[in-house]
Each structure stands twice: as C-alpha cells, then as structure tokens.
Design a protein around this motif. Structure first.
Motif, short mmCIF file in Angstrom:
data_model
loop_
_atom_site.label_atom_id
_atom_site.label_comp_id
_atom_site.label_asym_id
_atom_site.label_seq_id
_atom_site.Cartn_x
_atom_site.Cartn_y
_atom_site.Cartn_z
N GLN A 179 65.04 42.22 -46.78
CA GLN A 179 64.96 40.89 -46.17
C GLN A 179 66.30 40.48 -45.57
O GLN A 179 66.36 39.88 -44.50
CB GLN A 179 64.50 39.86 -47.20
CG GLN A 179 64.18 38.51 -46.57
CD GLN A 179 63.31 37.65 -47.47
OE1 GLN A 179 63.33 37.79 -48.69
NE2 GLN A 179 62.54 36.76 -46.87
N GLN A 197 66.47 31.42 -51.14
CA GLN A 197 65.55 30.71 -52.02
C GLN A 197 64.89 31.65 -53.02
O GLN A 197 64.68 31.30 -54.18
CB GLN A 197 64.48 30.00 -51.19
CG GLN A 197 65.01 28.86 -50.34
CD GLN A 197 63.93 28.27 -49.44
OE1 GLN A 197 62.81 28.77 -49.41
NE2 GLN A 197 64.28 27.21 -48.73
N ARG A 198 64.59 32.85 -52.56
CA ARG A 198 63.84 33.79 -53.41
C ARG A 198 64.76 34.52 -54.39
O ARG A 198 64.36 34.78 -55.54
CB ARG A 198 63.12 34.81 -52.51
CG ARG A 198 62.18 35.72 -53.28
CD ARG A 198 61.43 36.63 -52.35
NE ARG A 198 60.49 37.47 -53.07
CZ ARG A 198 59.77 38.45 -52.51
NH1 ARG A 198 59.89 38.67 -51.20
NH2 ARG A 198 58.95 39.17 -53.23
N ARG A 239 67.49 32.20 -45.05
CA ARG A 239 67.25 31.06 -45.94
C ARG A 239 66.18 31.38 -46.97
O ARG A 239 66.28 31.01 -48.14
CB ARG A 239 66.86 29.83 -45.13
CG ARG A 239 68.03 29.19 -44.37
CD ARG A 239 67.54 28.09 -43.46
NE ARG A 239 68.65 27.37 -42.82
CZ ARG A 239 68.51 26.52 -41.81
NH1 ARG A 239 67.29 26.26 -41.33
NH2 ARG A 239 69.56 25.91 -41.29
N HIS A 240 65.15 32.05 -46.52
CA HIS A 240 64.08 32.44 -47.44
C HIS A 240 64.62 33.39 -48.50
O HIS A 240 64.24 33.32 -49.67
CB HIS A 240 62.94 33.10 -46.67
CG HIS A 240 61.75 33.41 -47.51
ND1 HIS A 240 60.95 34.51 -47.30
CD2 HIS A 240 61.22 32.76 -48.58
CE1 HIS A 240 59.99 34.54 -48.20
NE2 HIS A 240 60.12 33.48 -48.99
N SER A 293 65.86 31.68 -40.52
CA SER A 293 64.75 31.41 -41.43
C SER A 293 64.61 32.53 -42.46
O SER A 293 64.36 32.27 -43.65
CB SER A 293 63.45 31.27 -40.64
OG SER A 293 62.34 31.11 -41.49
N GLU A 294 64.80 33.77 -42.04
CA GLU A 294 64.68 34.91 -42.95
C GLU A 294 65.79 34.86 -44.01
O GLU A 294 65.54 35.09 -45.20
CB GLU A 294 64.75 36.22 -42.16
CG GLU A 294 64.13 37.41 -42.86
CD GLU A 294 62.61 37.34 -42.91
OE1 GLU A 294 62.04 37.64 -43.98
OE2 GLU A 294 61.99 36.97 -41.89
#
Length: 279
Positions: free
Chosen positions: A229, A254-255, A250-251, A247-248
C-alpha cells in the motif's frame, strides 16, 4: 404425430389422384496433480460420450425431417402434374386438388421452419463441442505445465535470490511463473510485491501500481500488504495522481498507524505539504 398427419394427407391426396390417373512418478504434490489430471480426463471422456449421444439424436431428427420434406416435395410435384392434366376435363376436381396442394404447401413451409430450427440447434451444438474441446485442451496444457513446474519453494527462492542479486529479468520470469503455477498460496502475494518493486525501479509506475494492488486485493492480510500500500501510494504520486496517492497513504496510516510504513507515509505527506489526516 405431426409427421403422421403429413403422411396421411399425402397418401389421401395420392389415392384421390389414382382414381383419375396413376402418380409417387513423483512426490506427493506431483501424485495429487496427476490424480487431478486423471479425474479431469475421465470427466472430459464422460462429457464427450454424452455429447456424442446428443449429436446422434439430433442428426437422426434432421435426417427424418429431411426425408419428410423430400417426400412432401415429391408428392407435391406429382399433384401439380395431375392438376395440369385434369384441369380442363375435371374443373371441380382441380379446385379440390388446388386446396389440398395449398394445404400441403403450408405443411411443407412448416416442415422447412422446423428443419431450419433443428439445423441451427445442431450447428450450435457443434460450436459448443468445439469450444469444450478447446477448453479441455487448454486445461490439460495448464495441468501438464503445473505437473512439470518446479516445487513452489524452489521457484520462489530462486526468484528472491535473483531479485537480491539484481537479475531483474530472471527474477521477473520466476515470480511470474510462481503466480502462474501457484496463484493461491501466500507467497503469490509476495511474488506480486516483488514484481511491483522491479517495475517501480524501472520507472514502470503504472504496472507497479497494478502489481501492488494485486497484493492488496487478493492478499490483504499478507505480510506484504502494508509495504504494497505504501509503494502503491508512491507510484500513484509518481504518475501525477496526487489525490489518489495521498488517499492511499492516508489509508495506510489509518490501517497500520504504528508500522514503519506509516512512518514513511507521514514523512512523504509532510514533505509534500499535505495533512496526514485530511483535516
């Protein structure tokens, strides 16, 4: 039943006309693969036998309908000849024969439609048979190739060795072969990741993003998911897809908030002057 009515009509008309004039060796994995090949071949043999039986029935129907059409045409020609001969002397009978001929013509048209439908079904079945045979050949080739493939651990370790040794072309072939022969194993996800790494180093960012995405889509819990990712986000940024890349990343944060990959993602976003949370 319909064919019997046709012949009864033809015989009746013909008898009417007769009143006027005459007329018509290996390891466990290898053994399992060979067993699968044998089972597949037995299934194919059963499918072929069933298909041949259906083809025989369809051919018989076509032959019967063809014979019926030929007999009807012969009877029609005979009646038309009789009509021409009797038209002058037997006006009333000619009118009767004309009606019967018209009925026979209608029946003949119906037979032609049925024959066309049966012929179309036969052609469809033949096309389906060819498609099945092509699929069978492809499956047999794939099974045979898998039987002859190196063991999964050997193939993967060879690819990893060549990747670490900078032999990118050879490593690409070995990782691709691993995915081809062993697509459902955990190491298939790693193989996609290393393919993405090779493509990223070569500047093929679009292909690299696709390879990383294969890891995320098919092996989301694999040990290369976070790295895939992160590198997918980097590849998208290199392609100029700023919003998608951000966006990738930030995701990812978060994950996997405490992972080394999350630390790299924050650093990349900070250097780009972008918030890590989107607020």
């Amino acid at each position: 039943m319909k064919r019997n009515r046709i012949f009864s009509l033809v015989v009746s008309v013909f008898l009417l006309c007769l009143m006027a004039v005459p007329a018509w060796s290996v390891n466990k994995d290898m053994v399992q693969l060979q067993t699968q090949v044998q089972q597949l071949q037995e299934q194919m043999t059963a499918m072929q036998r069933s298909f041949d039986e259906r083809m025989g029935v369809m051919n018989n129907l076509v032959q019967q309908d063809t014979d019926a059409v030929n007999k009807a045409v012969q009877a029609l020609n005979t009646l038309q000849t009789v009509l021409q001969q009797q038209q002058t002397a037997e006006g009333g009978k000619a009118d009767q024969l004309s009606g019967q001929i018209q009925a026979l013509n209608d029946t003949l048209d119906e037979l032609k439609v049925r024959l066309a439908k049966v012929t179309k079904q036969l052609e469809d079945m033949q096309a389906a048979q060819q498609s099945i045979q092509a699929q069978q050949a492809q499956q047999q080739a794939q099974q045979q190739a898998q039987v002859n493939a190196p063991p999964p651990d050997v193939l993967y370790n060879n690819g990893l060795r060549d990747y670490n040794g900078g032999k990118n072309d050879l490593a690409t072939q070995e990782f691709s072969d691993y995915i081809k022969f062993y697509p459902n194993t955990d190491l298939a996800g790693n193989s996609y990741y290393y393919l993405g790494e090779i493509q990223f180093k070569q500047g093929n960012y679009q292909q690299a993003a696709q390879s990383y995405d294969q890891v995320l889509q098919n092996f989301p819990s694999g040990n290369k998911a976070a790295s895939a990712q992160l590198k997918k986000g980097f590849a998208l940024l290199e392609l100029g897809k700023q919003d998608d890349g951000v966006s990738e990343l930030r995701h990812l944060i978060q994950r996997y908030p405490h992972s080394p990959e999350a630390l790299q993602a924050r650093d990349r976003l900070r250097k780009a002057g972008v918030s890590t949370t989107g607020k």
